[in-house]
Design a protein around this motif. Structure first.
Motif, PDB file in Angstrom:
ATOM      1  N   LYS A 108       0.816  -1.216   0.000  1.00 41.47           N
ATOM      2  CA  LYS A 108       0.000   0.000   0.000  1.00 41.47           C
ATOM      3  C   LYS A 108       0.853   1.272   0.000  1.00 41.47           C
ATOM      4  O   LYS A 108       0.331   2.381   0.095  1.00 41.47           O
ATOM      5  CB  LYS A 108      -0.909   0.004   1.234  1.00 41.47           C
ATOM      6  N   ASN A 109       2.176   1.093  -0.079  1.00 38.66           N
ATOM      7  CA  ASN A 109       3.107   2.226  -0.075  1.00 38.66           C
ATOM      8  C   ASN A 109       2.963   3.064   1.200  1.00 38.66           C
ATOM      9  O   ASN A 109       3.005   4.298   1.160  1.00 38.66           O
ATOM     10  CB  ASN A 109       2.915   3.096  -1.314  1.00 38.66           C
ATOM     11  N   GLU A 110       2.796   2.376   2.348  1.00 39.03           N
ATOM     12  CA  GLU A 110       2.576   3.054   3.617  1.00 39.03           C
ATOM     13  C   GLU A 110       3.801   3.042   4.536  1.00 39.03           C
ATOM     14  O   GLU A 110       3.700   3.401   5.713  1.00 39.03           O
ATOM     15  CB  GLU A 110       1.388   2.409   4.351  1.00 39.03           C
ATOM     16  N   ILE A 111       4.959   2.614   4.033  1.00 39.05           N
ATOM     17  CA  ILE A 111       6.175   2.587   4.847  1.00 39.05           C
ATOM     18  C   ILE A 111       7.216   3.520   4.248  1.00 39.05           C
ATOM     19  O   ILE A 111       7.463   3.484   3.032  1.00 39.05           O
ATOM     20  CB  ILE A 111       6.763   1.167   4.949  1.00 39.05           C
ATOM     21  N   VAL A 112       7.824   4.319   5.103  1.00 38.87           N
ATOM     22  CA  VAL A 112       8.973   5.134   4.689  1.00 38.87           C
ATOM     23  C   VAL A 112      10.219   4.496   5.312  1.00 38.87           C
ATOM     24  O   VAL A 112      10.417   4.571   6.531  1.00 38.87           O
ATOM     25  CB  VAL A 112       8.840   6.590   5.169  1.00 38.87           C
ATOM     26  N   PRO A 113      11.057   3.834   4.513  1.00 37.43           N
ATOM     27  CA  PRO A 113      12.255   3.192   5.078  1.00 37.43           C
ATOM     28  C   PRO A 113      13.153   4.208   5.779  1.00 37.43           C
ATOM     29  O   PRO A 113      13.271   5.354   5.349  1.00 37.43           O
ATOM     30  CB  PRO A 113      12.947   2.601   3.843  1.00 37.43           C
ATOM     31  N   GLN A 114      13.764   3.766   6.882  1.00 35.30           N
ATOM     32  CA  GLN A 114      14.657   4.629   7.649  1.00 35.30           C
ATOM     33  C   GLN A 114      16.080   4.087   7.590  1.00 35.30           C
ATOM     34  O   GLN A 114      16.308   2.896   7.851  1.00 35.30           O
ATOM     35  CB  GLN A 114      14.217   4.702   9.112  1.00 35.30           C
ATOM     36  N   ARG A 115      17.012   4.965   7.297  1.00 34.37           N
ATOM     37  CA  ARG A 115      18.423   4.551   7.292  1.00 34.37           C
ATOM     38  C   ARG A 115      18.882   4.295   8.715  1.00 34.37           C
ATOM     39  O   ARG A 115      18.450   4.959   9.662  1.00 34.37           O
ATOM     40  CB  ARG A 115      19.288   5.642   6.659  1.00 34.37           C
ATOM     41  N   GLN A 116      19.780   3.340   8.857  1.00 38.85           N
ATOM     42  CA  GLN A 116      20.352   3.052  10.168  1.00 38.85           C
ATOM     43  C   GLN A 116      21.504   4.009  10.462  1.00 38.85           C
ATOM     44  O   GLN A 116      22.256   4.376   9.568  1.00 38.85           O
ATOM     45  CB  GLN A 116      20.872   1.612  10.224  1.00 38.85           C
ATOM     46  N   ASP A 117      21.630   4.363  11.739  1.00 36.18           N
ATOM     47  CA  ASP A 117      22.775   5.135  12.194  1.00 36.18           C
ATOM     48  C   ASP A 117      23.868   4.153  12.622  1.00 36.18           C
ATOM     49  O   ASP A 117      23.758   3.505  13.668  1.00 36.18           O
ATOM     50  CB  ASP A 117      22.363   6.032  13.363  1.00 36.18           C
ATOM     51  N   ASP A 118      24.905   4.040  11.804  1.00 33.68           N
ATOM     52  CA  ASP A 118      25.971   3.074  12.082  1.00 33.68           C
ATOM     53  C   ASP A 118      26.649   3.328  13.423  1.00 33.68           C
ATOM     54  O   ASP A 118      27.190   2.402  14.045  1.00 33.68           O
ATOM     55  CB  ASP A 118      27.018   3.110  10.973  1.00 33.68           C
ATOM     56  N   LEU A 119      26.640   4.574  13.892  1.00 34.13           N
ATOM     57  CA  LEU A 119      27.302   4.907  15.147  1.00 34.13           C
ATOM     58  C   LEU A 119      26.580   4.294  16.352  1.00 34.13           C
ATOM     59  O   LEU A 119      27.149   4.185  17.440  1.00 34.13           O
ATOM     60  CB  LEU A 119      27.388   6.423  15.315  1.00 34.13           C
ATOM     61  N   LEU A 120      25.319   3.899  16.154  1.00 35.84           N
ATOM     62  CA  LEU A 120      24.533   3.321  17.249  1.00 35.84           C
ATOM     63  C   LEU A 120      24.558   1.791  17.248  1.00 35.84           C
ATOM     64  O   LEU A 120      23.911   1.153  18.081  1.00 35.84           O
ATOM     65  CB  LEU A 120      23.077   3.800  17.166  1.00 35.84           C
ATOM     66  N   SER A 121      25.278   1.209  16.318  1.00 39.54           N
ATOM     67  CA  SER A 121      25.234  -0.253  16.168  1.00 39.54           C
ATOM     68  C   SER A 121      26.312  -0.940  17.003  1.00 39.54           C
ATOM     69  O   SER A 121      27.380  -0.385  17.264  1.00 39.54           O
ATOM     70  CB  SER A 121      25.404  -0.643  14.697  1.00 39.54           C
ATOM     71  N   ASN A 122      25.998  -2.150  17.438  1.00 41.52           N
ATOM     72  CA  ASN A 122      26.955  -3.034  18.090  1.00 41.52           C
ATOM     73  C   ASN A 122      26.891  -4.386  17.397  1.00 41.52           C
ATOM     74  O   ASN A 122      25.865  -4.753  16.835  1.00 41.52           O
ATOM     75  CB  ASN A 122      26.619  -3.214  19.575  1.00 41.52           C
ATOM     76  N   TYR A 123      27.992  -5.125  17.470  1.00 41.11           N
ATOM     77  CA  TYR A 123      28.043  -6.429  16.811  1.00 41.11           C
ATOM     78  C   TYR A 123      27.743  -7.526  17.831  1.00 41.11           C
ATOM     79  O   TYR A 123      28.210  -7.480  18.971  1.00 41.11           O
ATOM     80  CB  TYR A 123      29.421  -6.640  16.188  1.00 41.11           C
ATOM     81  N   ALA A 124      26.937  -8.491  17.420  1.00 39.39           N
ATOM     82  CA  ALA A 124      26.557  -9.623  18.282  1.00 39.39           C
ATOM     83  C   ALA A 124      27.202 -10.893  17.735  1.00 39.39           C
ATOM     84  O   ALA A 124      26.601 -11.601  16.927  1.00 39.39           O
ATOM     85  CB  ALA A 124      25.037  -9.760  18.314  1.00 39.39           C
ATOM     86  N   PRO A 125      28.428 -11.191  18.165  1.00 42.73           N
ATOM     87  CA  PRO A 125      29.169 -12.309  17.564  1.00 42.73           C
ATOM     88  C   PRO A 125      28.682 -13.674  18.024  1.00 42.73           C
ATOM     89  O   PRO A 125      27.972 -13.807  19.023  1.00 42.73           O
ATOM     90  CB  PRO A 125      30.605 -12.075  18.037  1.00 42.73           C
ATOM     91  N   MET A 126      29.105 -14.689  17.291  1.00 41.87           N
ATOM     92  CA  MET A 126      28.840 -16.076  17.673  1.00 41.87           C
ATOM     93  C   MET A 126      29.635 -16.417  18.931  1.00 41.87           C
ATOM     94  O   MET A 126      30.497 -15.650  19.381  1.00 41.87           O
ATOM     95  CB  MET A 126      29.234 -17.026  16.536  1.00 41.87           C
TER      96      MET A 126
END
Length: 309
Positions: free
Chosen positions: A186-204
């Motif tokens: 329905k074209n009702e979503i506006v995709p949002q870019r991620q802020d890489d500075l807020l990301s953390n890695y979840a390793p195995m």
């Protein structure tokens, strides 16, 4: 209704596949990892997604490397409107990501951009987070870096295990994916870019990051135990043998013992000194034994006290 190719492998992906089927989406193909040897007999074991797809009489495709050109050509031949990806286990190439009209939509088990990577459920608990959730994402060639579509939050209480969180989020993810597809059409979503500075890695996980460090705070140790229960499990060593821990609690009592010292063992659990408190081990698996409560273990065994792990 969209035509769908579904890509997924473990149990976490099954509710989404079933929800797509129940809601009337035309699932052209289910793509999952190849059968793998399992158990002492090394018999080939189907993925949970393959088992579910066969129950639903859906066609299954199990490429060893999905981004080989011949496999890309197979995916293209189904002309999907969307490719839904839930814990598939292989990275997708740009050639695959651009096949469907609506792209490849991933259900990721964290509130992106937090906790990208392979084990976000575990690390949300290990990190002591009080909330997490699922995010639907428009996939790109990075690792969980695509634009965010929708999110659904879940609170984490202080005794929730990763197994319990997994079972909640796999159903949340299924519902969120259906909502995402409906709104995309329905074209009702506006995709949002991620802020890489807020990301953390979840390793195995490996033997090092699963091992209990008794020099940590009691809460840190409790969070590690529940964040790895029932799999892959936190552990400590006693007489150079591995003891797995599945359930614990902790107190802020801080008696004068060194970290790792066993203060006492009773039906309440095994009381072990941490940096700033006491961790109470309640469910364990001793070497060569089945998993059991400490209360059950002590009925036929003694646990040494005043030793230091």
């Amino acid at each position: 209704m969209m035509n769908v190719i579904f890509m997924g492998t473990p149990e976490f992906a099954v509710p989404t596949l079933k929800k797509l089927y129940e809601d009337g989406y035309e699932i052209k193909l289910v793509v999952t990892q190849p059968d793998k040897p399992s158990g002492r007999g090394k018999k080939l074991k189907k993925s949970e997604v393959k088992e579910a797809a066969e129950e639903l009489n859906l066609p299954v495709f199990q490429p060893d490397i999905v981004k080989k050109q011949e496999n890309i050509d197979i995916l293209k031949s189904y002309a999907p409107d969307v490719i839904v990806v839930v814990a598939y286990g292989q990275l997708l190439s740009k050639d695959i990501l651009t096949i469907p009209k609506y792209g490849c939509i991933n259900v990721h088990a964290s509130l992106l951009p937090e906790l990208r990577g392979a084990a976000p459920l575990n690390w949300a608990i290990i990190n002591g987070d009080t909330k997490t959730g699922v995010t639907t994402m428009q996939m790109d060639v990075g690792l969980d870096t695509g634009d965010m579509l929708l999110k659904s939050e879940v609170e984490i209480d202080e005794n929730m295990t990763v197994g319990e969180l997994h079972d909640i989020l796999m159903h949340k993810g299924a519902d969120l994916l259906i909502e995402t597809l409906n709104k995309l059409e329905k074209n009702e979503i506006v995709p949002q870019r991620q802020d890489d500075l807020l990301s953390n890695y979840a390793p195995m996980f490996n033997n090092e990051n699963r091992k209990i460090d008794w020099g940590l705070t009691a809460k840190n140790i409790h969070d590690l135990i529940r964040g790895l229960s029932p799999w892959p499990t936190a552990y400590f060593t006693m007489d150079d043998k591995i003891v797995k821990v599945f359930k614990s609690s902790y107190t802020n009592d801080n008696p004068d013992y060194e970290p790792g010292c066993v203060i006492k063992a009773s039906d309440e659990g095994i009381f072990v000194k941490a940096k700033d408190g006491i961790v109470i081990l309640k469910e364990i698996q001793m070497p060569g034994k089945n998993k059991m409560t400490v209360e059950a273990y002590l009925r036929g065994n003694k646990f040494p006290e005043k030793i230091v792990f």
